[in-house]
Design an enzyme around this catalytic site. Structure first.
Site: not given
Length: 611
Positions: A192, A194, A196-199, A414-415, A492
């Protein structure tokens, strides 16, 4: 620690005894030059002279004392002293003891050996476990009492928890599976992104099953000495057999499990020996030993195929990014220890954080708490969570950065160009917030927030994204002319070009080329499959690809230009709102797009500065 103190204490005592052996009894006497001493002898002022080699301790007739040093051998000195009736005392030469003589001759060698042993012990084992213990495993064992993590602490990955829950049942009651002839998976590979809670999930398995938990990183196996990695693998499995049933968790296994023969360094190196030993150990222990190997990686594509075959890591558990309900559960877990205001709704926060991992959400809660602490608040409100989310998504505000009026105006145009195109093209994510306050490396930021988790993207949505990306550059071009367009659209253009190229070469969105894959393989040298970059197309095909990419860009560029020209009044109005308020959200954007009077942002106070 105690052994190190004793070692240095012995060295200190030996050095002190050696230095003491060379000290004289009269080092504290006053020193006088030799010529003065001879002059006082001739003047009959000296009563006694104690001669020790070339050092003379002198006692004058007035009882004062001093020492002097004979620079050269003076054969007339004794005659002069006898003539002046000076009492002469000669020092008896002291022969050093046998112990001191041996110590002086061997001390440098012993010191070098002792220092070498000390540094080897510190460098290799970091705590005095022996200078020759390089091959011992660095795996850290946590007993069942030390692991307090349970499945209740893991949220947002219900499918993964369901996959591994049978491991807990097996570790608690292995006979239930064995009597029916069933075998538990010998190894589980958690895959998965980085964060995501594997450890955390691996620790929860050990915490629920109440078994010993060995944890080690993939990089801990490989050292500078040949054979150390393989020895550590053997030692780790040997210790785990003694503690069975147990769990071995290897984090970032791609550090040691990378495909053999990779790169330019050949196929026989220390890492590959370590991997070979791990393959043997995984295939060597029987299922009834109760040893379960769990590994985690976010690069399963680089792992050796032999590592993934059934009998080794024969089950892969995908720990994906959480969906909206998973994000809500994760937020609730991390909000347990944070005093919250009544207006905080985890579901609203979860809806506004698509693509966030569990680690990102934990950081979001922490950032919100820090914002509240800076303002000396007793509880964390929704406003702090909103500010924390903006900081993580758009970067930190740089209010100290000085911008000229022209820079503010061009940034606002621009924005505004991005926002207007994004609102008027079909199938585009709605604009959530736009600001001209410099954040991170950008002078302004427009943030589009998806209404739901994105699983796949349509061709229409991709083309709308390309049009929106060029909206900022086109707004500058329409207002200031083609010669005055700035470099602010660099990123962009880069993203739009990449999207268009992928649409043509990977996703089959070109009528002329059809649904074929034309992408060149990248990163092959690191996987070891090829040194040269492979090219899967002719020069003519490459030329057609360039033409199709350019055509796709031109179509969407032209569409964006027409939209801005037709809504030039909204462009000017949005520029004015951005200069006045600096940041506007979806409500103000709605007012502008419907050509209504713009409401003030929540909590905004007009001052002389923003007038």
């Amino acid at each position: 620690m105690v052994k190190n103190l004793i070692f240095w204490l012995v060295i200190t005592v030996v050095l002190m005894s050696i230095f003491q052996n060379f000290n004289t009894n009269d080092v504290n006497n006053h020193k006088v030059d030799y010529s003065t001493f001879l002059s006082e002898v001739n003047q009959d002022q000296i009563r006694e002279a104690y001669i020790n080699g070339r050092m003379i301790s002198v006692t004058k007739k007035d009882s004062s004392k001093y020492t002097t040093y004979i620079p050269i051998n003076d054969p007339k000195l004794l005659d002069n002293l006898l003539v002046k009736r000076v009492k002469i005392i000669g020092a008896i030469p002291e022969e050093p003891s046998l112990f001191i003589s041996i110590l002086i001759s061997w001390f440098p060698m012993l010191l070098l050996i002792g220092v070498w042993i000390f540094f080897m012990r510190q460098m290799q084992m970091g705590g005095g476990k022996g200078a020759m213990s390089f091959g011992k495993s660095k795996a850290r064992m946590l007993s069942e009492d030390q692991i307090q993590t349970t499945f209740a602490d893991v949220a947002g990955c219900d499918e993964a928890k369901e996959e591994v829950s049978e491991l807990v049942e097996y570790l608690k009651e292995p006979s239930r599976f064995q009597k029916l002839g069933g075998k538990i998976p010998k190894g589980i590979l958690m895959v998965g992104p980085p964060g995501t809670g594997k450890t955390l999930l691996a620790k929860a398995i050990a915490g629920e099953a109440k078994v010993p938990f060995f944890t080690i990183s993939g990089s801990d196996f490989v050292e500078m000495f040949v054979g150390v990695g393989a020895s550590r693998v053997r030692d780790m499995f040997e210790h785990s057999r003694k503690s069975a049933p147990c769990i071995i968790f290897i984090d970032e296994i791609d550090a040691v499990g990378r495909q053999r023969g990779a790169g330019l360094g050949g196929g026989h190196d220390e890492r590959e020996q370590t991997l070979n030993q791990m393959l043997v150990e995984m295939d060597g222990f029987d299922g009834n030993e109760g040893i379960i190997l769990i590994a985690a990686t976010n690069r399963p594509d680089v792992l050796d195929p032999a590592l993934l075959r059934p009998g080794r890591f024969d089950r892969q558990v995908i720990v994906a990014l959480p969906d909206i309900r998973g994000r809500e559960q994760i937020l609730k877990v991390h909000m347990r220890k944070v005093p919250l205001s009544k207006d905080v709704d985890p579901m609203i926060i979860a809806r506004g954080t698509p693509g966030f991992s569990g680690a990102d959400l934990a950081n979001l809660v922490n950032e919100a708490a820090l914002f509240a602490a800076r303002l000396d608040k007793r509880v964390v409100s929704m406003l702090e969570f909103e500010r924390a989310k903006d900081k993580m998504m758009m970067g930190s505000e740089r209010r100290s950065m000085v911008m000229s009026d022209f820079q503010k105006e061009s940034t606002a145009y621009h924005e505004a160009g991005h926002v207007i195109i994004g609102r008027l093209v079909p199938d585009h994510d709605p604009a959530h917030k736009v600001t001209i306050i410099p954040r991170g490396r950008a002078l302004g930021v427009t943030f589009f927030l998806p209404e739901s988790d994105t699983l796949s993207i349509s061709r229409q949505k991709l083309e709308s994204q390309i049009s929106t990306l060029y909206g900022g550059r086109l707004a500058e071009e329409i207002i200031y002319g083609a010669k005055n367009v700035s470099t602010g659209a660099y990123n962009d253009i880069k993203i739009a070009t990449s999207l268009a190229k992928n649409m043509v070469t990977q996703w089959g969105f070109s009528e002329k080329l059809g649904p074929l894959l034309y992408a060149e393989e990248e990163g092959e040298i690191f996987l070891g499959r090829s040194v040269a970059k492979a090219k899967h197309m002719s020069d003519e095909t490459a030329r057609i690809i360039d033409e199709e990419v350019k055509l796709l860009i031109e179509i969407n560029y032209s569409r964006a230009r027409n939209i801005l020209n037709e809504n030039i009044d909204i462009l000017h109005a949005m520029k004015e709102a951005l200069i006045k308020y600096e940041t506007i959200d979806a409500f103000q954007i709605d007012d502008l797009m419907k050509r209504r009077e713009v409401r003030q942002p929540k909590g905004w106070i007009e001052t002389d500065t923003n007038k």
